[in-house]
Write a protein that holds these residues in place. Sequence first.
Motif, PDB file in Angstrom:
ATOM      1  N   VAL A 280      11.625  -1.050  12.308  1.00 39.00           N
ATOM      2  CA  VAL A 280      12.096  -0.946  13.678  1.00 39.00           C
ATOM      3  C   VAL A 280      11.217  -1.866  14.513  1.00 39.00           C
ATOM      4  O   VAL A 280      10.000  -1.859  14.368  1.00 39.00           O
ATOM      5  N   ALA A 281      11.840  -2.688  15.335  1.00 43.35           N
ATOM      6  CA  ALA A 281      11.091  -3.649  16.132  1.00 43.35           C
ATOM      7  C   ALA A 281      11.075  -3.244  17.596  1.00 43.35           C
ATOM      8  O   ALA A 281      12.065  -2.737  18.122  1.00 43.35           O
ATOM      9  N   VAL A 282       9.923  -3.431  18.221  1.00 44.82           N
ATOM     10  CA  VAL A 282       9.815  -3.276  19.666  1.00 44.82           C
ATOM     11  C   VAL A 282       9.383  -4.623  20.193  1.00 44.82           C
ATOM     12  O   VAL A 282       8.287  -5.075  19.908  1.00 44.82           O
TER      13      VAL A 282
ATOM     14  N   ALA B 238       0.810  -1.218   0.000  1.00 45.65           N
ATOM     15  CA  ALA B 238       0.000   0.000   0.000  1.00 45.65           C
ATOM     16  C   ALA B 238       0.844   1.268   0.000  1.00 45.65           C
ATOM     17  O   ALA B 238       0.311   2.376   0.056  1.00 45.65           O
ATOM     18  N   GLY B 239       2.172   1.101  -0.018  1.00 45.80           N
ATOM     19  CA  GLY B 239       3.018   2.269  -0.175  1.00 45.80           C
ATOM     20  C   GLY B 239       3.724   2.772   1.068  1.00 45.80           C
ATOM     21  O   GLY B 239       4.408   3.791   1.036  1.00 45.80           O
ATOM     22  N   VAL B 240       3.567   2.030   2.150  1.00 43.95           N
ATOM     23  CA  VAL B 240       4.221   2.448   3.382  1.00 43.95           C
ATOM     24  C   VAL B 240       5.732   2.298   3.239  1.00 43.95           C
ATOM     25  O   VAL B 240       6.212   1.393   2.575  1.00 43.95           O
ATOM     26  N   ARG B 241       6.512   3.174   3.850  1.00 48.71           N
ATOM     27  CA  ARG B 241       7.962   3.135   3.654  1.00 48.71           C
ATOM     28  C   ARG B 241       8.734   2.831   4.933  1.00 48.71           C
ATOM     29  O   ARG B 241       9.963   2.702   4.910  1.00 48.71           O
ATOM     30  N   GLY B 242       7.979   2.724   6.039  1.00 48.81           N
ATOM     31  CA  GLY B 242       8.617   2.345   7.292  1.00 48.81           C
ATOM     32  C   GLY B 242       7.614   1.590   8.134  1.00 48.81           C
ATOM     33  O   GLY B 242       6.431   1.914   8.132  1.00 48.81           O
ATOM     34  N   VAL B 243       8.089   0.567   8.851  1.00 47.60           N
ATOM     35  CA  VAL B 243       7.195  -0.279   9.636  1.00 47.60           C
ATOM     36  C   VAL B 243       7.714  -0.385  11.065  1.00 47.60           C
ATOM     37  O   VAL B 243       8.895  -0.661  11.290  1.00 47.60           O
ATOM     38  N   LEU B 244       6.812  -0.151  12.016  1.00 45.10           N
ATOM     39  CA  LEU B 244       7.140  -0.355  13.420  1.00 45.10           C
ATOM     40  C   LEU B 244       6.489  -1.654  13.847  1.00 45.10           C
ATOM     41  O   LEU B 244       5.265  -1.777  13.804  1.00 45.10           O
ATOM     42  N   ASN B 245       7.291  -2.610  14.229  1.00 47.45           N
ATOM     43  CA  ASN B 245       6.797  -3.971  14.465  1.00 47.45           C
ATOM     44  C   ASN B 245       6.772  -4.325  15.947  1.00 47.45           C
ATOM     45  O   ASN B 245       7.807  -4.409  16.588  1.00 47.45           O
ATOM     46  N   PHE B 246       5.571  -4.558  16.467  1.00 42.22           N
ATOM     47  CA  PHE B 246       5.434  -4.956  17.869  1.00 42.22           C
ATOM     48  C   PHE B 246       5.297  -6.459  18.034  1.00 42.22           C
ATOM     49  O   PHE B 246       5.203  -6.950  19.148  1.00 42.22           O
TER      50      PHE B 246
END
Lengths: 222, 222
Positions: free
Chosen positions: B194-196, B172-180
Motif C-alpha cells: 500500500v502506497a502513501v 526477512a519474511g514481511v508479508r505487507g509493505v506500507l510505502n511512503f
Amino acid sequence: MPPRTTISKPAARRMSLYLRALESRLAHDDPGEGHISSRELGLAVGVADAQVRKDLAVVGAAGQPGVGYRLKELHDGVRRAMGLQRPWRAVLVGVGNIGRALLAYPRFGEEGFELVAVFDRDAGLVGRKVAGHAVQSMAALVEGVRRSGAQLGIVAVPPDQAQDVADRLVEAGVRGVLNFAPRPLRLPPGVAVVAVDFTEALERLAFETSLRRQGSQRQKGA
Amino acid sequence: MPPRTTISKPAARRMSLYLRALESRLAHDDPGEGHISSRELGLAVGVADAQVRKDLAVVGAAGQPGVGYRLKELHDGVRRAMGLQRPWRAVLVGVGNIGRALLAYPRFGEEGFELVAVFDRDAGLVGRKVAGHAVQSMAALVEGVRRSGAQLGIVAVPPDQAQDVADRLVEAGVRGVLNFAPRPLRLPPGVAVVAVDFTEALERLAFETSLRRQGSQRQKGA
DNA sequence: GATTGTGAAGAGCTTCACAGCT
DNA sequence: AGCTGTGAAGCTCTTCACAATC
C-alpha cells in the motif's frame, strides 16, 4: 483544446504515476526527443497497455503507431490535463512532524507547487524559520492566506483542530484542501478535499495482507 | 463464519472510515449499547445509506429494522472483517520526518498495530531511542526483522533506497509493505503493498480543484 | 414510522481484440 | 513487425426502490 472526455478519478491517480515515470525517463534522455510505448509506460506503473492508451487519449496526446509517444509532448500533455500547467500557491498549517516532512520534500516547489505561507499554533515556532519559511501565528491565518492569494491549503494539525483550520482556510479563499488529519472534513461543495490518512493506509495494508494467505493469488501489475 | 462475499477495495477504504466513526461514537456512549443507522453512519463518512448497508452485509453484521446496528457488535464485526481481530507486528525503516510522525502517532499501537523494531541508516541515530524505540542499524535489518516476527514493514526512507529496503523486508519474511517513498515498489505477488504518496495527493488535489471552476458541481458526501 | 436487506437497474471502469497506420 | 486508437464486451461498483421487519 479542452480534453475530449473528462478524466475519471482512477485515471487521475494513474496520471500522477505516468508523470513520475515520464520524468524519470526524461532525466535519462537529455534532448527529450525519445519515445515511449504504452506497454513500456504501463509496465513502469503497473497498468495494462490498453488502459494507458485510453488514459492518454483523454489528455489529447497523439501517439505514433509503431513508435510510441514523444516523451516531452506526453509529459506536457499530462501535466496540462492535470491542471499543472501553471503553478499553484499553497499554504501549510501545522509544522509538526508531517508539516516538516512536507517542507523537506524536495519535490514540493520543484514542479508546479509554491509554498507561500506557513502557520503554526506553537508560540515557540512563530517567527522562526523552518526550512526557509517564516512561521506565522494562527491569528494571522485568515488575513495572511487571503493576502497570499493561495488556492490550496494543507492541513497538518492534530485532528481536533483540523475542521476549524479547514474552515478558516476556506474563509480565506482557499479552493482545495489537503488533509493529513485522520478525520473527514466537511467543506462546502466547490472546495476540493483530498485526504492522506495513515491509519486508513495501515488498515488497508492489514486487510490486503490478510487476504494474501496461501491460495489463489490473482495479481496484475505492481 | 467467513464473510459471505469478499470485500472490494473501495469497500475496504470505507471500512476504515466506518471504524473511526464508530469509535468516535463509542467514546461518547460508554455502555456501548447504542445503535446507529446506515443513514447516520453514511452521513458521518460521506456515503449513501444503501452503500453502507451493502458494505455491512458483507462483514456479516446484522442490523435491526427500525433501529439500526448495535454499535459494539458492528465495530467488532468491521474490525474482524478487516483482519484487525488480532494485533499486527510492524517494523519501521527510516526515522526521518515521516518516520517520526508515525512514531508520534498515538493511534499507532493503540489499536491493533504494534511497532516491534525501528531501523535507520544514520549512525548518529543508531542506538538512540526515538519515541521509546531503540533505533537499530540497517545492517541488523534482515536478522532483526526475522527475529521480531513482524508481518508488516513500513518504508519511510528516501526514494532511492526504497526498493532495496523493501526487498530486504520481504527477504526477512514481511508479508505487507506500507510505502511512503514516492516510487512504485515491485514486490513478489503474495506480498501486499500500500502506497502513501504525498506528490500524488497534491497532484490529485490540483486536478480536483481545477475541475471545480464555476459551473455544474455534482457532489455527494464529503 | 423507521430502518434493514437485497434484487435489479444503472453507471463507471477495464480488458479485449483488431483495423489501421508507420 | 510494432504500435496506436477505439468499439464492444466484460466486469465491478453504486444507486434505486421496495418488501419485510421491528
